[in-house]
Scaffold this active site. Structure first.
Site, short mmCIF file in Angstrom:
data_model
loop_
_atom_site.label_atom_id
_atom_site.label_comp_id
_atom_site.label_asym_id
_atom_site.label_seq_id
_atom_site.Cartn_x
_atom_site.Cartn_y
_atom_site.Cartn_z
CE1 TYR A 112 42.01 -16.96 4.80
CE2 TYR A 112 41.26 -18.07 2.66
CZ TYR A 112 42.21 -18.24 3.69
OH TYR A 112 42.95 -19.21 3.86
CB SER A 152 34.19 -12.29 5.03
OG SER A 152 34.73 -13.57 4.72
CD GLN A 153 41.64 -12.46 5.77
OE1 GLN A 153 42.35 -13.38 5.67
NE2 GLN A 153 41.81 -11.29 4.88
CG ASP A 184 27.85 -16.88 5.77
OD1 ASP A 184 28.45 -17.69 4.90
OD2 ASP A 184 28.14 -16.07 6.20
CG HIS A 213 30.29 -15.35 3.28
ND1 HIS A 213 30.39 -15.26 4.74
CD2 HIS A 213 31.41 -14.81 2.85
CE1 HIS A 213 31.66 -14.66 4.86
NE2 HIS A 213 32.34 -14.59 3.73
#
Length: 314
Positions: free
Chosen positions: A86, A180-181, A266, A295
């Site tokens: 992100y 993640s993203q 997370d 995360h």
């Protein structure tokens, strides 16, 4: 906790016209020529060649990427398309050398409009949007047609088409990866792009979104709760839009072998949301849950797992 999560599927239900929406979106993108361009970049690397790549994504807009390939190669290469985290971009030509070092053609796609944080980007997003909370999660969120990730997911499918069009690549041997993203984008591609060979999803964003908005205490989902904190009557509209972008729906349509990972601590992408996507995934799958990680999930150990898995699959 893990035992309970192994059966967790969330409460998400895909809209009846989910497939039609994405079919129409990708058909509209296909009306624009791919217009793939590769320009060699001079570096001091001795074993890897780097190319500056551009192709046409959503709306025919130009999207940038790096293509890195092993310099010593014999015939078409298997390829890995990577999507980044992100607010970052494709970064420097010397970044992210893992996959080409392992013998793959490696395409790292810019995410449009991002790249102002920890790695720079070069792809603008020329589409405007209405009111939004700072960040990207709520841009255009009042309508599925204008939502930011409609453009991003389309760009990502086109990135797979782009790497398959490169002469150095075996188009039948392509996988996608992301954290993640990037994991959320890779999961969307897994549900939208045909004939992928492997998928690696590390702590994926944009899965079981309504639950994530309720339970995350850090990161991008707070933008959605922040937006709804001032647009108090917009919840139905917001989650109606997000229903077309939830990783659970893409997982239900994906068939390539997939490796998921999540950290049970997370707070950015709660582990329950990764399990919901994993449990919905239609293809062969494995998941590693890291008990004492957040995360970052398994970090380099996740990459070690992915390298071994892709070696066997791609």
């Amino acid at each position: 906790m893990t035992a309970d999560l192994r059966d967790y599927r969330g409460s998400y239900e895909a809209p009846a016209d989910f497939d039609a929406f994405w079919r129409d979106t990708l058909d509209a993108a296909a009306d624009h020529p791919l217009d793939l361009n590769l320009t060699r970049v001079d570096t001091a690397l001795r074993t890897i060649d780097v190319f500056d790549v551009s192709f046409r994504g959503f709306g025919g807009h130009p999207v940038r990427a790096w293509l890195r390939v092993p310099r010593h190669r014999d015939g078409p290469l298997p390829a890995v398309v990577q999507f980044h985290g992100y607010s970052s971009g494709r970064g420097h030509p010397l970044d992210d050398l893992l996959w080409p070092s392992a013998g793959y053609a490696h395409l790292l796609m810019d995410t449009r409009g991002q790249g102002g944080a920890w790695a720079g980007g070069n792809t603008p997003d020329p589409v405007g949007a209405g009111p939004s909370y700072p960040g990207f999660m709520t841009r255009g969120i009042d309508d599925r047609q204008t939502y930011f990730y409609r453009r991003v997911f389309t760009d990502a499918v086109r990135a797979v088409e782009a790497v398959r069009a490169v002469d150095l690549v075996d188009p039948a041997r392509v996988g996608v990866v992301g954290a993640s993203q990037g994991g959320g984008i890779a999961l969307a591609v897994a549900g939208l792009a045909p004939d992928l060979r492997a998928v690696h999803l590390q702590a994926p964003l944009l899965c079981d979104i309504r639950q994530a908005v309720r339970t995350s205490t850090d990161g991008p989902y707070l933008e959605i709760s922040g937006y709804l904190g001032t647009h108090r009557e917009a919840a139905a509209t917001v989650f109606g839009t997000l229903a077309y972008f939830d990783g659970i729906a893409f997982a239900q349509r994906a068939t390539a072998p997939a490796w998921f990972s999540t950290g049970l601590l997370d707070q950015v992408c709660p582990s329950s949301t990764a399990f919901a996507a994993y449990n919905a995934y239609a293809g062969p799958k494995e998941l590693r849950a890291w008990e004492f990680n957040g995360h970052e999930a398994g970090g380099s150990l996740d990459l070690e797992i992915a390298l071994d898995a892709f070696r066997r699959s791609v």
